[in-house]
Motif scaffolding. Sequence first.
Motif, PDB file in Angstrom:
ATOM      1  N   LEU A 258      13.934  24.719  42.289  1.00  0.00           N
ATOM      2  CA  LEU A 258      13.120  25.881  42.627  1.00  0.00           C
ATOM      3  C   LEU A 258      13.751  27.157  42.078  1.00  0.00           C
ATOM      4  CD1 LEU A 258      12.109  25.053  46.306  1.00  0.00           C
ATOM      5  CD2 LEU A 258      10.733  24.823  44.239  1.00  0.00           C
ATOM      6  N   TRP A 259      15.068  27.272  42.223  1.00  0.00           N
ATOM      7  CA  TRP A 259      15.795  28.405  41.680  1.00  0.00           C
ATOM      8  C   TRP A 259      16.490  27.925  40.425  1.00  0.00           C
ATOM      9  CZ3 TRP A 259      15.080  27.656  46.810  1.00  0.00           C
ATOM     10  CH2 TRP A 259      14.560  28.724  47.518  1.00  0.00           C
ATOM     11  N   GLN A 260      16.044  28.412  39.278  1.00  0.00           N
ATOM     12  CA  GLN A 260      16.619  27.987  38.015  1.00  0.00           C
ATOM     13  C   GLN A 260      17.718  28.962  37.592  1.00  0.00           C
ATOM     14  OE1 GLN A 260      13.539  27.287  35.152  1.00  0.00           O
ATOM     15  NE2 GLN A 260      12.432  25.944  36.542  1.00  0.00           N
ATOM     16  N   GLU A 261      18.768  28.391  37.035  1.00  0.00           N
ATOM     17  CA  GLU A 261      19.925  29.182  36.616  1.00  0.00           C
ATOM     18  C   GLU A 261      20.180  28.949  35.131  1.00  0.00           C
ATOM     19  OE1 GLU A 261      24.047  29.882  38.716  1.00  0.00           O
ATOM     20  OE2 GLU A 261      24.025  27.917  37.753  1.00  0.00           O
ATOM     21  N   TRP A 262      20.241  30.028  34.382  1.00  0.00           N
ATOM     22  CA  TRP A 262      20.584  29.979  32.970  1.00  0.00           C
ATOM     23  C   TRP A 262      21.989  30.558  32.847  1.00  0.00           C
ATOM     24  CZ3 TRP A 262      16.347  30.633  28.907  1.00  0.00           C
ATOM     25  CH2 TRP A 262      15.133  30.138  29.388  1.00  0.00           C
ATOM     26  N   ARG A 263      22.873  29.819  32.179  1.00  0.00           N
ATOM     27  CA  ARG A 263      24.267  30.269  32.054  1.00  0.00           C
ATOM     28  C   ARG A 263      24.712  30.176  30.609  1.00  0.00           C
ATOM     29  NH1 ARG A 263      27.693  28.651  36.440  1.00  0.00           N
ATOM     30  NH2 ARG A 263      29.250  29.788  35.281  1.00  0.00           N
ATOM     31  N   VAL A 264      25.639  31.025  30.247  1.00  0.00           N
ATOM     32  CA  VAL A 264      26.257  30.974  28.925  1.00  0.00           C
ATOM     33  C   VAL A 264      27.752  31.207  29.103  1.00  0.00           C
ATOM     34  CG1 VAL A 264      25.793  33.419  28.462  1.00  0.00           C
ATOM     35  CG2 VAL A 264      26.220  31.876  26.566  1.00  0.00           C
ATOM     36  N   ALA A 265      28.555  30.408  28.417  1.00  0.00           N
ATOM     37  CA  ALA A 265      30.009  30.580  28.453  1.00  0.00           C
ATOM     38  C   ALA A 265      30.499  30.729  27.016  1.00  0.00           C
ATOM     39  CB  ALA A 265      30.681  29.382  29.109  1.00  0.00           C
ATOM     40  N   PRO A 266      30.956  31.916  26.647  1.00  0.00           N
ATOM     41  CA  PRO A 266      31.517  32.087  25.304  1.00  0.00           C
ATOM     42  C   PRO A 266      32.732  31.182  25.118  1.00  0.00           C
ATOM     43  CG  PRO A 266      31.156  34.204  26.375  1.00  0.00           C
ATOM     44  CD  PRO A 266      30.964  33.150  27.411  1.00  0.00           C
TER      45      PRO A 266
ATOM     46  N   LEU B  83      25.910   6.952  31.720  1.00  0.00           N
ATOM     47  CA  LEU B  83      25.792   8.401  31.693  1.00  0.00           C
ATOM     48  C   LEU B  83      27.120   9.045  32.066  1.00  0.00           C
ATOM     49  CD1 LEU B  83      22.378   8.768  33.561  1.00  0.00           C
ATOM     50  CD2 LEU B  83      22.765   9.009  31.104  1.00  0.00           C
ATOM     51  N   ALA B  84      27.229  10.333  31.825  1.00  0.00           N
ATOM     52  CA  ALA B  84      28.414  11.099  32.207  1.00  0.00           C
ATOM     53  C   ALA B  84      28.011  12.552  32.416  1.00  0.00           C
ATOM     54  CB  ALA B  84      29.490  11.001  31.130  1.00  0.00           C
ATOM     55  N   SER B  85      28.876  13.285  33.080  1.00  0.00           N
ATOM     56  CA  SER B  85      28.705  14.718  33.286  1.00  0.00           C
ATOM     57  C   SER B  85      29.868  15.441  32.635  1.00  0.00           C
ATOM     58  CB  SER B  85      28.687  15.053  34.780  1.00  0.00           C
ATOM     59  OG  SER B  85      27.620  14.412  35.415  1.00  0.00           O
ATOM     60  N   VAL B  86      29.581  16.593  32.043  1.00  0.00           N
ATOM     61  CA  VAL B  86      30.614  17.425  31.428  1.00  0.00           C
ATOM     62  C   VAL B  86      30.673  18.730  32.209  1.00  0.00           C
ATOM     63  CG1 VAL B  86      31.293  18.700  29.356  1.00  0.00           C
ATOM     64  CG2 VAL B  86      30.342  16.398  29.140  1.00  0.00           C
ATOM     65  N   THR B  87      31.878  19.135  32.588  1.00  0.00           N
ATOM     66  CA  THR B  87      32.091  20.387  33.310  1.00  0.00           C
ATOM     67  C   THR B  87      32.923  21.317  32.440  1.00  0.00           C
ATOM     68  OG1 THR B  87      32.031  19.214  35.409  1.00  0.00           O
ATOM     69  CG2 THR B  87      32.998  21.419  35.426  1.00  0.00           C
ATOM     70  N   VAL B  88      32.397  22.517  32.211  1.00  0.00           N
ATOM     71  CA  VAL B  88      33.078  23.542  31.419  1.00  0.00           C
ATOM     72  C   VAL B  88      33.506  24.636  32.387  1.00  0.00           C
ATOM     73  CG1 VAL B  88      32.840  25.207  29.539  1.00  0.00           C
ATOM     74  CG2 VAL B  88      31.662  22.994  29.404  1.00  0.00           C
ATOM     75  N   THR B  89      34.824  24.818  32.524  1.00  0.00           N
ATOM     76  CA  THR B  89      35.356  25.792  33.470  1.00  0.00           C
ATOM     77  C   THR B  89      35.788  27.053  32.733  1.00  0.00           C
ATOM     78  OG1 THR B  89      36.165  23.973  34.819  1.00  0.00           O
ATOM     79  CG2 THR B  89      37.055  26.143  35.303  1.00  0.00           C
ATOM     80  N   THR B  90      35.375  28.194  33.296  1.00  0.00           N
ATOM     81  CA  THR B  90      35.788  29.493  32.778  1.00  0.00           C
ATOM     82  C   THR B  90      36.386  30.279  33.948  1.00  0.00           C
ATOM     83  OG1 THR B  90      33.709  30.606  33.282  1.00  0.00           O
ATOM     84  CG2 THR B  90      33.843  29.478  31.148  1.00  0.00           C
ATOM     85  N   ALA B  91      36.747  31.506  33.675  1.00  0.00           N
ATOM     86  CA  ALA B  91      37.284  32.360  34.733  1.00  0.00           C
ATOM     87  C   ALA B  91      36.170  33.035  35.525  1.00  0.00           C
ATOM     88  CB  ALA B  91      38.205  33.412  34.131  1.00  0.00           C
TER      89      ALA B  91
END
Length: 164
Positions: free
Chosen positions: A93-101, A121-129
Motif C-alpha cells: 500500500l505504501w510504496q518506497e523508492w530508494r537509491v543508494a549511490p 531464490l535469494a535476497s540481497v541487502t545493500v547497507t549504507t549509512a
Amino acid sequence: MDDVVRLRPPRNRVERRAVTYWLTNELLTTLVPAVVLVVLAVLITPARPWLLLALGVELGIGLPYALVVPLWRYRVHRWEVTEDAVFTRTGWLWQEWRVAPMSRIQTVDTARGPLEQLFRLASVTVTTASAAGPLKIQGLDHELAAGLVERLTETTQANRGDAT
C-alpha cells in the motif's frame, strides 16, 4: 559527468518464481495458526466457539491477503544496479523508492532461507549509512544474486567514497 543521482523507476523485475515463494510463505503464515486453532477447538470444548471464531477471522483475513499480496508485490517490486547507484522500489500500500549511490555503500549481503533455497531464490541487502536503513532486493534468482553481490563489491571498491 553529473554527480547527482536521480530517483527514477528501476527497470528490473524480481524473479517470477518469487510469486510462488511469497504465496507459499503467506499460506504457511496463515495456515499454521489455523491448524493450531482447529486442534485447540477439538481439545478444549468450552472454548470451542471462541476458537472457531478466531479461526474464521484468521482465514477470512489471511487467505485473501495470502492470495493478493504475492501478485501485487511482483507487480510493484523493481530493482536496478547501474555504475552510479542501486535503485529499488518496494511496498504494497505504501510504496518506497530508494537509491543508494555506490560511494555510500558500506556492505553487500546475500541471504537464502530454507524456503528461498527450495525456490532457488535469494535476497540481497545493500547497507549504507542512511538512517532509512538498508536497501533490500528480495526474490532474485540465487545465481543472479551471487553475481550481483560480486558486481556491487567490485564497483564499490573501484568507486571509493567515504560511505557515510
